[in-house]
Design a protein around this motif. Structure first.
Motif, PDB file in Angstrom:
ATOM      1  N   ALA B  44      46.513  42.682  35.806  1.00 20.71           N
ATOM      2  CA  ALA B  44      45.168  42.875  35.961  1.00 20.71           C
ATOM      3  C   ALA B  44      44.510  41.556  35.799  1.00 20.71           C
ATOM      4  O   ALA B  44      43.543  41.339  36.576  1.00 20.71           O
ATOM      5  CB  ALA B  44      44.497  43.705  34.870  1.00 20.71           C
ATOM      6  N   LEU B  45      44.815  40.671  34.907  1.00 21.61           N
ATOM      7  CA  LEU B  45      44.291  39.208  34.624  1.00 21.61           C
ATOM      8  C   LEU B  45      44.660  38.490  35.890  1.00 21.61           C
ATOM      9  O   LEU B  45      43.476  37.901  36.450  1.00 21.61           O
ATOM     10  CB  LEU B  45      44.562  38.761  33.355  1.00 21.61           C
ATOM     11  CG  LEU B  45      44.197  39.291  32.207  1.00 21.61           C
ATOM     12  CD1 LEU B  45      44.675  38.825  30.956  1.00 21.61           C
ATOM     13  CD2 LEU B  45      42.638  38.962  32.112  1.00 21.61           C
ATOM     14  N   ALA B  47      44.980  39.390  38.968  1.00 22.30           N
ATOM     15  CA  ALA B  47      44.371  40.188  39.988  1.00 22.30           C
ATOM     16  C   ALA B  47      42.591  39.652  39.892  1.00 22.30           C
ATOM     17  O   ALA B  47      42.015  39.456  40.957  1.00 22.30           O
ATOM     18  CB  ALA B  47      44.355  41.567  39.923  1.00 22.30           C
ATOM     19  N   ALA B  48      42.188  39.812  38.581  1.00 21.54           N
ATOM     20  CA  ALA B  48      40.928  39.375  38.482  1.00 21.54           C
ATOM     21  C   ALA B  48      40.864  37.731  38.978  1.00 21.54           C
ATOM     22  O   ALA B  48      39.585  37.150  39.241  1.00 21.54           O
ATOM     23  CB  ALA B  48      40.451  39.360  36.905  1.00 21.54           C
ATOM     24  N   ARG B  50      42.328  36.225  41.068  1.00 22.85           N
ATOM     25  CA  ARG B  50      42.519  36.218  42.548  1.00 22.85           C
ATOM     26  C   ARG B  50      40.905  36.411  43.051  1.00 22.85           C
ATOM     27  O   ARG B  50      40.589  35.973  43.948  1.00 22.85           O
ATOM     28  CB  ARG B  50      43.336  37.267  43.148  1.00 22.85           C
ATOM     29  CG  ARG B  50      44.779  37.060  42.716  1.00 22.85           C
ATOM     30  CD  ARG B  50      45.505  36.532  44.208  1.00 22.85           C
ATOM     31  NE  ARG B  50      46.196  35.295  43.933  1.00 22.85           N
ATOM     32  CZ  ARG B  50      46.960  34.797  45.177  1.00 22.85           C
ATOM     33  NH1 ARG B  50      47.085  35.123  46.208  1.00 22.85           N
ATOM     34  NH2 ARG B  50      47.524  33.522  44.624  1.00 22.85           N
ATOM     35  N   VAL B  51      40.282  37.558  42.567  1.00 25.76           N
ATOM     36  CA  VAL B  51      38.974  37.880  42.761  1.00 25.76           C
ATOM     37  C   VAL B  51      38.025  36.661  42.827  1.00 25.76           C
ATOM     38  O   VAL B  51      37.153  36.430  43.455  1.00 25.76           O
ATOM     39  CB  VAL B  51      38.464  39.341  42.137  1.00 25.76           C
ATOM     40  CG1 VAL B  51      36.978  39.393  42.536  1.00 25.76           C
ATOM     41  CG2 VAL B  51      39.548  40.253  42.539  1.00 25.76           C
ATOM     42  N   LEU B  52      38.446  35.873  41.572  1.00 23.67           N
ATOM     43  CA  LEU B  52      37.061  35.217  41.024  1.00 23.67           C
ATOM     44  C   LEU B  52      37.648  33.525  41.418  1.00 23.67           C
ATOM     45  O   LEU B  52      37.007  32.745  41.102  1.00 23.67           O
ATOM     46  CB  LEU B  52      37.033  34.905  39.633  1.00 23.67           C
ATOM     47  CG  LEU B  52      36.644  36.489  38.741  1.00 23.67           C
ATOM     48  CD1 LEU B  52      36.801  36.227  37.399  1.00 23.67           C
ATOM     49  CD2 LEU B  52      35.301  36.559  39.112  1.00 23.67           C
TER      50      LEU B  52
END
Lengths: 265, 706
Positions: B44-45, B47-48, B50-52
């Motif tokens: 999840a981190l 993935a976050a 990637r988003v940021l």
């Protein structure tokens, strides 16, 4: 919505690519990527881009699924473009270096193709299905005494917990960013960044420790820590075709020399 | 759980070795759960990240998380967590995230060893360089992007590096010649040497890559090691202070006898070493159906866990001495929070977990009133569906003793009645269930448990301190009476895409100062989306949201704990309110106003008593009061509460209503969004219901101060 949990949701439409087994998509993606990243000539990039285009079209994905390029990355891309245009790489037309542009375009194209391959996997396959596929793919390792059941169970439980944890991270993130700047660190950006990371990480870790406690109790309540075997998934002919095809493409990428050949550095 | 442990900052970590060392073999249940949650956090981190677009920063944060695991659990747990994370990370972006996840595992493990043994900086860095640096360098050289063995990619990258340097040098030379033309030759020469420097640097990088890549990774490794030691150590100390000891829990052996009769003789049950019940005396005979009632925090769940042999082991007497939890014909348990009871990734997998028989999925589901496909991911189910699914798994075990903790809390009245009837029909089984609603049937035996003495004292103290009738408004700079107005607001998930999912239509709503607005709606009615739009976290797809200038909004989530970030009440309040505690600014007018606001809020919410306490020692209601007080002190004039009623008993609801009154006394308007239909505090200004994305009024809005 750029909440991170949206990463783990497939786009709910039907297409031949959606119907492919997750294994085929995972394997095909890895094989084509390896073929591309080790063979960086234009001809190979072209083939990879063509395959990508075909996969994208047959997945019936609209262009609007494509993620937006973050501003920072756009700046970096622009800077790189400027440097390449004015480089000394032949051939040159006036002050503009076509050779430099071509080298730059190759590098960027490889990067984008790799990202989009994974994008197609995640847009057409749910997290659960990918979890099952990975667990099936590692099963043969049991002949090498790898504890695949144990790893598989951890994967299953992690896949189960992932959307919950991702939501928690978003809540914590919102809560941290909506606060006034950490009071005592104003004007001290490094300490502020540290405090930010520490606060976020602590809240996330404490939250997930509660979840871990609940999860272990739930497992004990089921009398087993081992996840059931992933459901059998007979590969259809099209799946086998995709895997074999990707393998052939990957081997061919190494065997067939690319044009134009790489210029030595 | 074994002996109570109160941790202090000075407890050397190696004293915890009892849980981490020596044991061999597969992971037990508690280790497995920690490994899975850590793997989920890593992914999840990343993935976050990637988003940021901040992947490598999140890799560092992920290694903090692993370090905390490695400091508390044995190495096998860390290996399992990192392996699982690396496998799942494939979906995030191929081999890059895979190597990031694996490296977070290696660095985290090194940091965890340092934290556990209390090493200094030098040993930590040395150890990390010995283990993690080679792994990191090897990953870059041989795995991803495999620079050492991928000659073509390497050539392409170097070609680009050279081009960039040349291009920049040319651009600088161009700019320099402009300066030269106006007689500033010195600038030209300076820019020329910068350009030359760039070209030389590029040449140096290209000629010495095989040395420079490991050297760069060396620098990174040192930084990582120091960061993990300081930040990871901080997290670990917070975790230990939050009274969460690592659990020691494993699957129970299969039952050879019956788990009932059972008895408790004058037993005080404890959780984390703190007594939670008054002395209990209780006998349960085979075939009995027991309903346990009592307020929040009275120890109902603790009693059920004790009967399941999960906690307070040895305090429940059984002639047979077996529990057989989770085994056919033994004890079955369904705990309280629905999403925590379901552990399979799909409906079929969840039902099959722990039982190796062939069974009819549809019939098993129909037994609890569910119609779901076998391959439906459990992450898509509603709370009520999860509850019934968990119950179906329990019933499949044909238990002699069924322990059910609030298993109908998320169901509609009809479904609830159906489940109660279904349980009533289990004539051969002993059932012990808890409830906060009055839903016992005539044949059930009812037991009420009270809170332990020390809890009651706290309550009396608070009850006796009744005050707060005087108006103490927090200063804000909102002049107008109306705070926000929604007109024809609609919202769709994935708006503009072919699979767009409309959630809200034609929503019209005005909220004024001092108002208390209650919006009720079933799960999936769009109420959380409406809450997020009101709080300014999501933007309406169409329609207008008019906001009076100066209005600050905030959302209080259902799980309050996630929004509280500091260790103590005082730190939390100062941080929430944005008050600076350093001296140099004490004369600042704005700061003074904030400090005064905070003092008013502390006074109004009666928080003086909690001063100096740790956040994790507080009850859920107290945590909520701290959060709301901090938000009010910040000057929030519209506060949105998402599902504040979940899991509250009658007393908790009274307490919530009181807290909300305090919020309104401070001049802040409130929107409460809830799935509960039978909650109506006094002074509600607008009572609305959300059905299929449309809002309609139940009680006419009177508007303005009540």
């Amino acid at each position: 919505m750029n909440r991170s949990s949206s990463f783990f949701r497939a786009i709910p439409i039907d297409s031949p690519v959606h119907r492919l087994a997750a294994e085929s998509k995972v394997l095909a993606g890895i094989l084509v990527s390896i073929g591309l990243v080790f063979n960086t000539e234009w001809s190979h990039i072209g083939v990879a881009a063509l395959l990508l285009f075909v996969a994208f079209r047959s997945a019936r994905l609209p262009l609007s699924v494509l993620p937006r390029v973050p501003l920072l990355v756009r700046f970096a891309l622009f800077g790189g473009l400027m440097g390449s245009i004015f480089s000394d790489e032949a051939p040159k037309v006036g002050a503009i270096s076509l050779g430099g542009l071509s080298d730059y375009a190759r590098l960027i194209a490889i990067g984008f193709i790799m990202i989009l391959w994974v994008g197609i996997l995640s847009w057409t396959t749910g997290l659960t299905a990918v979890g099952f596929a990975i667990r099936r793919l590692i099963r043969p390792l049991r002949f090498f005494k790898v504890p695949v059941d144990e790893i598989g169970s951890v994967i299953a439980l992690a896949v189960r917990s992932l959307p919950l944890v991702a939501d928690e991270i978003d809540v914590v993130n919102e809560s941290v960013t909506s606060r006034p700047a950490p009071a005592d660190h104003a004007g001290k950006p490094i300490r502020e960044a540290f405090a930010f990371i520490r606060d976020t990480a602590t809240a996330v870790v404490i939250g997930s420790h509660r979840r871990a406690r609940d999860l272990s109790m739930a497992m004990v309540s089921r009398g087993s820590t081992t996840a059931p075997l992933p459901p059998r998934n007979e590969l259809r002919r099209i799946d086998k075709l995709v895997i074999v095809g990707a393998f052939v493409v990957c081997v061919a990428a190494f065997v067939i020399p690319g044009v134009p050949p790489n210029t030595p550095a | 759980m074994s002996a109570p442990t109160t941790s202090h900052d000075d407890t050397p970590h190696h004293e915890r070795e009892g849980l981490t060392g020596r044991r061999k073999g597969p992971l037990d249940a508690a280790e497995m759960a920690d490994a899975a949650l850590t793997a989920a956090m890593i992914v999840a981190l990343l993935a976050a990240g990637r988003v940021l677009a901040a992947g490598s920063m999140m890799q560092v944060v992920a290694s903090f998380v692993v370090a905390v695991l490695a400091a508390r659990r044995r190495t096998r747990t860390v290996v399992m967590a990192s392996t699982a994370a690396a496998c799942i990370a494939l979906i995030l972006g191929g081999l890059g995230p895979v190597s990031q996840a694996a490296l977070a595992g290696v660095f985290g493990w090194c940091g965890g060893q340092s934290l556990r043994r209390g090493w200094g900086r030098i040993r930590t860095v040395g150890f990390t360089l010995l283990i993690a640096w080679p792994a990191m360098a090897a990953s870059v050289l041989f795995f991803y992007p495999a620079i050492a063995i991928n000659r073509k990619l390497r050539d392409l990258v170097f070609e680009n590096v050279e081009n960039q340097a040349d291009g920049m040098a040319n651009i600088l030379a161009g700019i320099g010649s402009l300066f030269d033309a106006v007689g500033l030759g010195i600038v030209d020469r300076a820019l020329g040497s910068v350009g030359n420097g760039l070209q030389n640097l590029a040449g140096f990088l290209i000629d010495n890559w095989l040395l420079l890549i490991p050297a760069t990774e060396l620098v990174y490794s040192v930084i990582y090691a120091l960061l993990i030691r300081s930040v990871g150590g901080g997290i670990l100390r917070r975790l230990e202070r939050s009274l969460v000891d690592p659990l020691d829990l494993d699957v129970q052996p299969e039952a050879e006898g019956a788990p009932v009769p059972l008895a408790l003789n004058d037993v005080v049950l404890e959780r984390n070493g703190v007594p939670v019940t008054a002395p209990l005396t209780l006998e349960v005979q085979p075939g009995e159906h027991l309903v346990i009632e009592g307020p929040n925090g009275a120890g109902k769940s603790t009693l059920l866990d004790a009967m399941a042999g999960l906690d307070n082991v040895g305090r429940v007497d059984r002639p047979s001495d077996v529990v057989g939890l989770g085994h056919v014909g033994g004890t079955a348990r369904v705990g309280q929070r629905p999403e925590a009871q379901v552990i399979g990734t799909t409906v079929g997998e969840d039902l099959a977990w722990g039982l190796a028989d062939d069974f009819d999925v549809a019939a098993t589901l129909a037994d609890v009133g569910l119609v779901l496909p076998e391959d439906r991911p459990t992450s898509e189910l509603s709370g009520g569906e999860l509850q019934r699914l968990a119950l179906a798994s329990a019933l499949r075990r044909k238990p002699k003793l069924l322990l059910a903790d609030e298993v109908t809390s998320m169901l509609d009245p009809t479904e609830q009645a159906r489940i109660i009837e279904r349980l009533g029909a289990l004539a051969d089984a002993t059932i012990v269930r808890t409830t906060h609603r009055d839903d016992a049937v005539a044949s059930d035996r009812r037991i009420v448990i009270r809170r332990a003495a020390h809890n009651e004292a706290t309550d009396d103290e608070r009850g006796g301190d009744e005050r707060g009738a005087d108006l103490r408004t927090i200063r804000t700079n909102v002049g107008e009476h109306r705070l926000i107005r929604l007109r024809d607001v609609a919202y769709s998930h994935a708006a503009g895409k072919p699979w767009a999912l409309p959630v809200l239509h034609d929503v019209d709503l005005s909220i004024h100062r001092y108002e208390l607005v209650v919006i009720e709606g079933r799960n999936g009615s769009g109420k959380t989306t409406l809450a997020r739009i009101l709080a300014g976290l999501d933007t309406a797809t169409s329609g207008t949201v008019e906001r009076t200038s100066g209005v600050r909004r905030a959302l209080a989530h259902q799980h309050v704990r996630l929004q509280l970030l500091r260790a103590t009440v005082d730190e939390e309040l100062t941080s929430l309110a944005g008050v600076r505690t350093d001296r140099e600014l004490s004369g600042d007018a704005d700061q003074q106003a904030r400090t005064e606001n905070l003092e008013t809020a502390i006074n109004l919410f009666e928080l003086e008593r909690l001063s100096g306490r740790r956040i994790d020692e507080l009850s859920g209601g107290e945590q909520r009061r701290v959060l709301l007080a901090g938000l009010v002190a910040r000057g929030v004039s519209l506060l949105v509460l998402d599902e504040p009623l979940a899991g509250l008993d009658a007393e908790g609801r009274v307490d919530l209503a009181r807290t909300l009154d305090q919020v309104r006394l401070a001049g802040t308007s409130i929107v409460v969004v809830s799935h509960d239909v039978d909650w109506a505090p006094s002074h509600v200004s607008q009572h609305l219901r959300l059905e299929d994305g449309r809002l309609r009024s139940i009680a006419p809005g009177i508007g303005g101060p009540a």
